[in-house]
Design a protein around this motif. Structure first.
Motif, PDB file in Angstrom:
ATOM      1  N   SER A   1      -1.485  -5.404   4.032  1.00  0.00           N
ATOM      2  CA  SER A   1      -2.715  -5.881   3.397  1.00  0.00           C
ATOM      3  C   SER A   1      -2.386  -7.185   2.672  1.00  0.00           C
ATOM      4  CB  SER A   1      -3.180  -4.820   2.387  1.00  0.00           C
ATOM      5  OG  SER A   1      -3.845  -5.417   1.302  1.00  0.00           O
TER       6      SER A   1
ATOM      7  N   ASP B   1     -10.779  -8.921   3.482  1.00  0.00           N
ATOM      8  CA  ASP B   1     -10.403  -8.719   2.079  1.00  0.00           C
ATOM      9  C   ASP B   1     -11.089  -9.722   1.174  1.00  0.00           C
ATOM     10  OD1 ASP B   1      -7.858  -7.443   3.448  1.00  0.00           O
ATOM     11  OD2 ASP B   1      -7.839  -6.908   1.312  1.00  0.00           O
TER      12      ASP B   1
ATOM     13  N   PHE C   1      -5.080  -3.472  12.571  1.00  0.00           N
ATOM     14  CA  PHE C   1      -6.542  -3.565  12.478  1.00  0.00           C
ATOM     15  C   PHE C   1      -6.920  -4.863  11.783  1.00  0.00           C
ATOM     16  CE2 PHE C   1      -7.330  -2.677   7.957  1.00  0.00           C
ATOM     17  CZ  PHE C   1      -6.151  -2.080   7.563  1.00  0.00           C
TER      18      PHE C   1
ATOM     19  N   ILE D   1      -9.761   7.197  14.388  1.00  0.00           N
ATOM     20  CA  ILE D   1     -10.167   6.225  13.360  1.00  0.00           C
ATOM     21  C   ILE D   1      -9.003   5.367  12.854  1.00  0.00           C
ATOM     22  CG2 ILE D   1     -12.228   7.487  12.569  1.00  0.00           C
ATOM     23  CD1 ILE D   1     -10.486   8.307  10.095  1.00  0.00           C
ATOM     24  N   HIS D   2      -7.814   5.554  13.423  1.00  0.00           N
ATOM     25  CA  HIS D   2      -6.661   4.776  12.972  1.00  0.00           C
ATOM     26  C   HIS D   2      -6.109   3.887  14.068  1.00  0.00           C
ATOM     27  CE1 HIS D   2      -6.547   8.000   9.914  1.00  0.00           C
ATOM     28  NE2 HIS D   2      -6.150   7.009   9.135  1.00  0.00           N
ATOM     29  N   LEU D   3      -5.754   2.664  13.666  1.00  0.00           N
ATOM     30  CA  LEU D   3      -5.041   1.743  14.548  1.00  0.00           C
ATOM     31  C   LEU D   3      -3.755   1.358  13.829  1.00  0.00           C
ATOM     32  CD1 LEU D   3      -8.063  -0.611  15.279  1.00  0.00           C
ATOM     33  CD2 LEU D   3      -6.934   0.811  17.005  1.00  0.00           C
TER      34      LEU D   3
ATOM     35  N   GLY E   1     -11.608  -0.316  -2.727  1.00  0.00           N
ATOM     36  CA  GLY E   1     -11.558  -1.441  -3.651  1.00  0.00           C
ATOM     37  C   GLY E   1     -11.396  -0.961  -5.072  1.00  0.00           C
TER      38      GLY E   1
ATOM     39  N   ILE F   1     -12.223   4.349  17.683  1.00  0.00           N
ATOM     40  CA  ILE F   1     -12.064   2.992  17.139  1.00  0.00           C
ATOM     41  C   ILE F   1     -11.525   2.021  18.198  1.00  0.00           C
ATOM     42  CG2 ILE F   1      -9.707   3.325  16.230  1.00  0.00           C
ATOM     43  CD1 ILE F   1     -10.765   1.842  13.644  1.00  0.00           C
TER      44      ILE F   1
ATOM     45  N   ARG G   1      -8.447  -4.538 -10.782  1.00  0.00           N
ATOM     46  CA  ARG G   1      -6.985  -4.511 -10.762  1.00  0.00           C
ATOM     47  C   ARG G   1      -6.425  -4.609 -12.181  1.00  0.00           C
ATOM     48  NH1 ARG G   1      -7.947  -3.652  -5.380  1.00  0.00           N
ATOM     49  NH2 ARG G   1      -8.728  -5.535  -4.376  1.00  0.00           N
TER      50      ARG G   1
ATOM     51  N   GLU H   1       0.822  -1.216   0.000  1.00  0.00           N
ATOM     52  CA  GLU H   1       0.000   0.000   0.000  1.00  0.00           C
ATOM     53  C   GLU H   1       0.857   1.268   0.000  1.00  0.00           C
ATOM     54  OE1 GLU H   1      -3.261  -0.492  -0.426  1.00  0.00           O
ATOM     55  OE2 GLU H   1      -2.746  -2.616  -0.376  1.00  0.00           O
TER      56      GLU H   1
ATOM     57  N   GLN I   1      -3.149  -7.891  -0.150  1.00  0.00           N
ATOM     58  CA  GLN I   1      -3.380  -7.543  -1.553  1.00  0.00           C
ATOM     59  C   GLN I   1      -2.665  -8.445  -2.560  1.00  0.00           C
ATOM     60  OE1 GLN I   1      -5.492  -5.106  -2.530  1.00  0.00           O
ATOM     61  NE2 GLN I   1      -5.156  -5.766  -4.628  1.00  0.00           N
TER      62      GLN I   1
ATOM     63  N   GLY J   1     -11.539  -6.482  -6.359  1.00  0.00           N
ATOM     64  CA  GLY J   1     -11.746  -6.848  -4.947  1.00  0.00           C
ATOM     65  C   GLY J   1     -11.791  -5.621  -4.059  1.00  0.00           C
ATOM     66  N   TRP J   2     -11.819  -5.878  -2.782  1.00  0.00           N
ATOM     67  CA  TRP J   2     -11.837  -4.776  -1.804  1.00  0.00           C
ATOM     68  C   TRP J   2     -11.292  -5.220  -0.462  1.00  0.00           C
ATOM     69  CZ3 TRP J   2     -15.106  -6.934   1.769  1.00  0.00           C
ATOM     70  CH2 TRP J   2     -16.262  -7.599   1.351  1.00  0.00           C
ATOM     71  N   GLY J   3     -10.996  -4.211   0.367  1.00  0.00           N
ATOM     72  CA  GLY J   3     -10.567  -4.451   1.751  1.00  0.00           C
ATOM     73  C   GLY J   3     -11.416  -3.594   2.665  1.00  0.00           C
TER      74      GLY J   3
ATOM     75  N   GLY K   1     -12.303  -2.452   6.666  1.00  0.00           N
ATOM     76  CA  GLY K   1     -11.809  -2.411   8.043  1.00  0.00           C
ATOM     77  C   GLY K   1     -12.928  -2.831   8.996  1.00  0.00           C
TER      78      GLY K   1
HETATM   79  P1  AMO Z   1      -6.893   0.560   2.337  1.00  0.00           P
HETATM   80  O1  AMO Z   1      -5.487   0.892   2.671  1.00  0.00           O
HETATM   81  O2  AMO Z   1      -7.775   1.708   1.968  1.00  0.00           O
HETATM   82  O3  AMO Z   1      -6.966  -0.476   1.137  1.00  0.00           O
HETATM   83  O4  AMO Z   1      -7.542  -0.204   3.570  1.00  0.00           O
HETATM   84  C1  AMO Z   1      -8.804  -0.819   3.465  1.00  0.00           C
HETATM   85  C2  AMO Z   1      -9.681  -0.467   4.656  1.00  0.00           C
HETATM   86  O5  AMO Z   1      -9.016  -0.827   5.851  1.00  0.00           O
HETATM   87  C3  AMO Z   1      -9.341   0.092   6.885  1.00  0.00           C
HETATM   88  N1  AMO Z   1      -8.110   0.730   7.402  1.00  0.00           N
HETATM   89  C4  AMO Z   1      -7.862   0.985   8.695  1.00  0.00           C
HETATM   90  N2  AMO Z   1      -8.594   0.741   9.799  1.00  0.00           N
HETATM   91  C5  AMO Z   1      -8.055   1.130  10.990  1.00  0.00           C
HETATM   92  N3  AMO Z   1      -6.849   1.712  11.127  1.00  0.00           N
HETATM   93  C6  AMO Z   1      -6.075   1.959  10.034  1.00  0.00           C
HETATM   94  N4  AMO Z   1      -4.870   2.506  10.195  1.00  0.00           N
HETATM   95  C7  AMO Z   1      -6.588   1.577   8.750  1.00  0.00           C
HETATM   96  N5  AMO Z   1      -6.111   1.665   7.492  1.00  0.00           N
HETATM   97  C8  AMO Z   1      -7.045   1.140   6.685  1.00  0.00           C
HETATM   98  C9  AMO Z   1     -10.278   1.120   6.302  1.00  0.00           C
HETATM   99  C10 AMO Z   1      -9.972   1.018   4.815  1.00  0.00           C
HETATM  100  O6  AMO Z   1     -11.064   1.412   4.026  1.00  0.00           O
HETATM  101  N6  AMO Z   1      -5.479  -3.357  -0.482  1.00  0.00           N
HETATM  102  C11 AMO Z   1      -6.473  -2.324  -0.306  1.00  0.00           C
HETATM  103  C12 AMO Z   1      -7.869  -2.898  -0.384  1.00  0.00           C
HETATM  104  C13 AMO Z   1      -8.256  -3.430  -1.760  1.00  0.00           C
HETATM  105  O7  AMO Z   1      -8.162  -2.637  -2.739  1.00  0.00           O
HETATM  106  O8  AMO Z   1      -8.617  -4.597  -1.865  1.00  0.00           O
HETATM  107  C14 AMO Z   1      -6.270  -1.635   1.040  1.00  0.00           C
HETATM  108  O9  AMO Z   1      -5.650  -2.152   1.947  1.00  0.00           O
HETATM  109  O10 AMO Z   1     -11.606   0.706   6.580  1.00  0.00           O
END
Ligand code: AMO
Length: 425
Positions: A183, A224, A220, A215-217, A352, A410, A355, A163, A185, A392-394, A396
């Motif tokens: 991730s 996926d 987390f 909102i950040h950890l 998401g 959070i 790709r 990422e 990914q 795809g998507w990820g 949290g």
């Molecule tokens: P991204 O980096 O946007 O995308 O992360 C996907 C989702 O993960 C959560 N998230 C977090 N939650 C808590 N603390 C954080 N520091 C944090 N960072 C991210 C969010 C975010 O939307 N590989 C891509 C996904 C993909 O395209 O499949 C990815 O990791 O909810």
């Protein structure tokens, strides 16, 4: 162990044995009252006179006890059903005083709570959050299984960033420097080349983000998915299905937990609305905010954008400059991508995209992002021998739990959070 759950007492008669914590102890002259709690609820234990082998005044709050007694018919105080005790055994004493009073109506500050998390989680409201989080995950899992996804586990110790390089934790792996994965990914995409067709993974993701926000950890739970022979539209439809299934499962399985938390959530049947990145810029402009197309939205921008929606919505067609190398450019305008974020009001819940599946284009994307393809050799190889189009998507999991329950931080929905300063417990 012989045990009756407290929630079952109301429908029973006669003698029961209850196991739990002595939450409150009130001693009058010849009578004592205990409130005993287990995972299902609390009851009132009445002790008349003396009970052999136990000194009631010496029982400390939050000690673990076993109570045998007769259910008192038609007695339902605000402390729950009543038992008249005949035997009490202290199974394990609690020290006194408690480092945190978990049952005070007002919560202690978050740091004190997290320092004493085992006690903090004894509070009904806090347990409710994690029961709901578990149901949300169950709803997502159930939905993905119904759509023929295979659940997989991929490594968390890795040799390259996915990422972007900045937010990586480096660790020592024998005589090499390696990283904790940001991730899954790269691995979930490789599995599409392996012919798994649809995969999902639930696991930890590590981000060395320096900012300490609500909102950040730094660790987390990332949910996926990756699906073969699919584009971003297919991935968005799957995301809507998964989120709606999570909400429906929570509504079905957790009515009491939702009511303890005072959370009312409507049934989510309508389609999630969509707005493109450029339409967001126009919206911001109307509010007097000039925003460059190459900069991500600030929390204030997202607040303005989010105020136009009453729940979930997608922001689509993000500029290439703001998305990772693996994101598919739009066919007609390579400056934008076939990507999306799922937002809830002002908060991002999921990212998401479709790709890149052509290895030549992937090499160009590495160059554009100034990444060294050698670092991604094992990934690129999987594209050279038959990689289907995929998307795809990820998501949290803590973000989803947080926004649905309206939690302010959070950390509230993370059992043992890892943030900028916290490594214990
Ligand atoms: P991204 O980096 O946007 O995308 O992360 C996907 C989702 O993960 C959560 N998230 C977090 N939650 C808590 N603390 C954080 N520091 C944090 N960072 C991210 C969010 C975010 O939307 N590989 C891509 C996904 C993909 O395209 O499949 C990815 O990791 O909810």
């Amino acid at each position: 162990m012989e045990r009756t759950l407290i929630s079952e007492i109301g429908s029973l008669e006669g003698i029961v044995t209850v196991l739990g914590w002595a939450q409150e102890i009130r001693i009058l002259k010849n009578i004592a009252f205990l409130i005993v709690r287990d995972v299902t609820g609390q009851c009132q234990v009445t002790i008349k006179g003396k009970i052999d082998g136990v000194d009631i005044p010496s029982i400390t709050r939050e000690s673990v006890i076993q109570v045998k007694g007769k259910i008192v018919k038609n007695s339902q105080s605000k402390s729950g059903p009543e038992i008249l005790a005949t035997e009490i055994t202290v199974l394990n004493n609690s020290l006194s005083p408690l480092p945190l009073a978990p049952f005070d109506p007002v919560n202690a500050d978050i740091e004190t709570r997290l320092n004493n998390r085992f006690l903090d989680l004894r509070k009904r409201e806090h347990l409710a959050i994690f029961r709901i989080k578990s149901s949300l995950m169950f709803g997502i899992r159930e939905f993905l299984h119904s759509q023929h996804f295979i659940e997989v586990q991929t490594p968390k110790i890795v040799s390259s960033a996915t990422e972007g390089g900045a937010d990586l934790f480096q660790v020592q792996y024998f005589d090499q420097k390696v990283y904790l994965n940001q991730s899954p990914q790269l691995y979930k995409e490789i599995l599409i080349s392996s012919g798994f067709d649809r995969v999902f993974e639930v696991g930890p993701a590590f981000r060395a983000e320096k900012h300490n926000t609500v909102i950040h950890l730094n660790e987390f739970t990332s949910v996926d998915i990756e699906m073969g022979f699919s584009n971003h539209e297919d991935a968005m439809a799957m995301l809507e299905g998964a989120v709606k299934s999570a909400i429906a499962t929570m509504q079905k399985d957790n009515p009491q937990d939702l009511s303890v938390l005072n959370v009312k959530i409507e049934k989510y049947e309508r389609q999630f609305p969509r707005i493109t990145f450029n339409e967001c810029l126009t919206l911001l402009e109307k509010e007097g905010v000039m925003h460059s197309a190459n900069v991500d939205f600030s929390p204030e921008d997202l607040r303005i954008i989010g105020s136009n929606f009453d729940g979930f919505y997608f922001i689509t067609k993000w500029p290439s400059s703001l998305r990772p190398f693996y994101t598919m450019p739009d066919e007609t305008d390579p400056g934008i991508t076939n990507s999306f974020d799922l937002q809830f009001k002002d908060k991002e819940v999921t990212s998401g995209a479709q790709r890149v599946h052509d290895p030549e284009l992937l090499r160009k994307r590495f160059a554009a992002k100034e990444l060294n393809p050698v670092d991604f050799d094992f990934y690129l190889k999987a594209f050279e021998f038959g990689m289907p189009p995929h998307a795809g998507w990820g998501l949290g999991l803590e973000r989803l739990t947080m926004i649905l329950l309206g939690l302010k931080n959070i950390r509230e929905c993370t059992i043992f959070p890892r943030d900028r300063t916290r490594l214990k417990p």
